[in-house]
Scaffold this motif. Structure first.
Motif, short mmCIF file in Angstrom:
data_model
loop_
_atom_site.label_atom_id
_atom_site.label_comp_id
_atom_site.label_asym_id
_atom_site.label_seq_id
_atom_site.Cartn_x
_atom_site.Cartn_y
_atom_site.Cartn_z
N GLN A 45 0.82 -1.21 0.00
CA GLN A 45 0.00 0.00 0.00
C GLN A 45 0.85 1.26 0.00
O GLN A 45 0.53 2.25 -0.65
CB GLN A 45 -0.92 0.01 1.22
N ASP A 46 1.95 1.22 0.74
CA ASP A 46 2.84 2.37 0.79
C ASP A 46 3.40 2.71 -0.58
O ASP A 46 3.64 3.88 -0.90
CB ASP A 46 4.00 2.10 1.76
N VAL A 47 3.56 1.68 -1.40
CA VAL A 47 4.12 1.89 -2.74
C VAL A 47 3.02 2.24 -3.75
O VAL A 47 3.17 3.16 -4.56
CB VAL A 47 4.87 0.63 -3.21
N LEU A 48 1.91 1.51 -3.70
CA LEU A 48 0.89 1.60 -4.74
C LEU A 48 -0.16 2.67 -4.48
O LEU A 48 -0.85 3.11 -5.42
CB LEU A 48 0.21 0.24 -4.91
N LYS A 49 -0.33 3.06 -3.22
CA LYS A 49 -1.27 4.13 -2.86
C LYS A 49 -2.71 3.80 -3.28
O LYS A 49 -3.44 4.63 -3.83
CB LYS A 49 -0.85 5.46 -3.49
N VAL A 50 -3.13 2.57 -3.00
CA VAL A 50 -4.51 2.16 -3.26
C VAL A 50 -5.06 1.50 -1.99
O VAL A 50 -4.29 1.07 -1.13
CB VAL A 50 -4.61 1.18 -4.45
N PRO A 51 -6.39 1.41 -1.86
CA PRO A 51 -6.96 0.75 -0.68
C PRO A 51 -6.50 -0.70 -0.57
O PRO A 51 -6.30 -1.38 -1.58
CB PRO A 51 -8.47 0.83 -0.94
N GLY A 52 -6.34 -1.16 0.67
CA GLY A 52 -5.91 -2.54 0.92
C GLY A 52 -6.86 -3.25 1.86
O GLY A 52 -7.45 -2.63 2.76
N PHE A 53 -6.99 -4.55 1.65
CA PHE A 53 -7.91 -5.36 2.45
C PHE A 53 -7.25 -6.69 2.79
O PHE A 53 -6.44 -7.20 2.01
CB PHE A 53 -9.21 -5.63 1.68
N THR A 54 -7.62 -7.25 3.94
CA THR A 54 -7.10 -8.57 4.31
C THR A 54 -8.10 -9.67 3.98
O THR A 54 -7.76 -10.85 4.07
CB THR A 54 -6.78 -8.62 5.81
N ARG A 55 -9.32 -9.32 3.59
CA ARG A 55 -10.34 -10.29 3.20
C ARG A 55 -10.85 -9.94 1.80
O ARG A 55 -11.23 -8.79 1.54
CB ARG A 55 -11.51 -10.33 4.18
N ALA A 56 -10.88 -10.95 0.94
CA ALA A 56 -11.33 -10.72 -0.44
C ALA A 56 -12.77 -10.23 -0.48
O ALA A 56 -13.10 -9.33 -1.27
CB ALA A 56 -11.18 -12.00 -1.25
N ALA A 57 -13.62 -10.78 0.37
CA ALA A 57 -15.03 -10.38 0.35
C ALA A 57 -15.19 -8.91 0.69
O ALA A 57 -16.03 -8.21 0.11
CB ALA A 57 -15.83 -11.24 1.33
N ASP A 58 -14.38 -8.41 1.62
CA ASP A 58 -14.45 -6.99 1.98
C ASP A 58 -14.04 -6.11 0.80
O ASP A 58 -14.65 -5.07 0.55
CB ASP A 58 -13.55 -6.71 3.18
N LEU A 59 -13.01 -6.52 0.09
CA LEU A 59 -12.58 -5.76 -1.09
C LEU A 59 -13.70 -5.72 -2.13
O LEU A 59 -14.04 -4.66 -2.66
CB LEU A 59 -11.32 -6.38 -1.69
N LEU A 60 -14.29 -6.87 -2.40
CA LEU A 60 -15.33 -6.95 -3.43
C LEU A 60 -16.54 -6.10 -3.07
O LEU A 60 -17.11 -5.42 -3.93
CB LEU A 60 -15.74 -8.41 -3.63
N ASP A 61 -16.94 -6.12 -1.80
CA ASP A 61 -18.12 -5.37 -1.39
C ASP A 61 -17.87 -3.87 -1.32
O ASP A 61 -18.76 -3.07 -1.60
CB ASP A 61 -18.60 -5.87 -0.01
N THR A 62 -16.65 -3.49 -0.95
CA THR A 62 -16.35 -2.07 -0.76
C THR A 62 -15.97 -1.38 -2.07
O THR A 62 -16.46 -0.28 -2.38
CB THR A 62 -15.20 -1.90 0.25
#
Length: 330
Positions: A45-62
């Motif tokens: 995240q520090d490099v890419l500057k995009v949102p990060g998630f530890t659960r795939a489902a949370d990423l997909l829903d958000t």
């Protein structure tokens, strides 16, 4: 407008291949990343500057991306694909497609029911050297012998989940060997007989059961026959496909393809400095065109049921001690 893409799983393949490919893509943009290890996630995240998630489902829903690139351990792939299909999110899946033939059938049905496209990532399909091979094969008469090799040495061939058959689905055949299997099926179709010898004995007492080395003999009804040698213990690093015909041969190695005369003289040669980012970006752009309806999905679930059947026939052959027809597995 670019397609919104996320990467799930930040292992070596994602860091060296998929992320650089996305950042170089002309048709997709990176909007989120996911990894179960918080420290790994924060670093990227520090490099890419995009949102990060530890659960795939949370990423997909958000984030609700258009598609995701899934580069997780083999045993974790099914759950992520199910999550995506349930939400109508398309998938680029790091090889292999599945850990078994039965899982491959299930995943194909899941994708069809969810009306999502899934494409297995095989960058060689988008490298001009590999796409030139069929034309060169047309110039060597009737091919009758195949010699394929993919070997390298790693000090711990059974390390982590890759050494566990229950999690990985197998060893060097289903993992690194998947690339060579894909070339075989791409150029020649499914063989009619397969006989495999394999072992997990390179490190005595190593505590793993996924094969570190395998030799696969194969044959076709038209007289074409040959073998594949796969090993993650055997040095030096070798990646080649040598096809011998009645009027010459084709020798494909990493970064080079040659058409040879009968005496081994090089008749013509194509070479290309390794450009994995270019091939990855081309594959991502192709997938975006698939989603737009402008290109066929050349590496979808239906195609990879054949790969799964070939891999399954290798393991069944070892178990049965005889030749197996992969088509009967399918």
């Amino acid at each position: 407008m670019k397609r919104r893409a996320a990467v799930i799983g930040l292992g070596r393949q994602a860091l060296e291949d998929h992320l650089p490919g996305l950042l170089s893509s002309g048709m997709a943009e990176l909007v989120a990343i996911c990894d179960s290890e918080p420290n790994v996630l924060r670093t990227e995240q520090d490099v890419l500057k995009v949102p990060g998630f530890t659960r795939a489902a949370d990423l997909l829903d958000t984030v609700r991306p258009d598609f995701v690139i899934v580069a997780v351990p083999h045993h974790a792939g099914r759950a992520v694909i199910q999550d995506c299909a349930a939400r109508g999110v398309h998938v680029m899946k790091e090889k292999p497609f599945a850990t078994s033939l039965s899982e491959a059938r299930d995943l194909a049905a899941i994708c069809a029911a969810g009306r999502v496209e899934l494409m297995v990532t095989l960058q060689r399909r988008f490298n001009p050297l590999y796409t030139s091979v069929p034309q060169l094969l047309d110039q060597i008469g009737t091919p009758f012998l195949i010699d394929g090799q993919y070997t390298f040495h790693t000090a711990d061939p059974g390390g982590g989940w890759r050494g566990d058959v229950n999690r990985a689905g197998g060893g060097c055949i289903i993992d690194m060997g998947y690339h060579l299997v894909d070339l075989l099926l791409w150029y020649f179709g499914m063989p009619t007989r397969v006989l495999a010898e394999l072992s997990a004995s390179a490190v005595p007492g190593g505590g793993y059961d996924a094969e570190d080395t395998a030799v696969i003999q194969l044959g076709y009804d038209n007289g074409l026959y040959g073998s594949l040698l796969l090993s993650r213990w055997m040095a030096p690093r070798t990646e080649k496909l040598h096809v011998v015909g009645t009027r010459g041969a084709v020798l494909l190695t990493k970064g080079r393809v040659q058409r040879l005369a009968l005496d081994g003289t090089v008749v013509e040669e194509l070479s290309r400095p390794q450009a994995p980012v270019s091939a990855s970006a081309a594959q991502i752009d192709h997938f975006c065109r698939v989603l737009d309806g402008r290109r066929p999905n050349i590496s979808g679930p239906d195609a990879h049921l054949a790969h799964a059947a070939f891999v399954a026939s290798c393991y069944e052959s070892k178990k049965a001690g005889r030749y197996i027809d992969p088509k009967e597995m399918a």
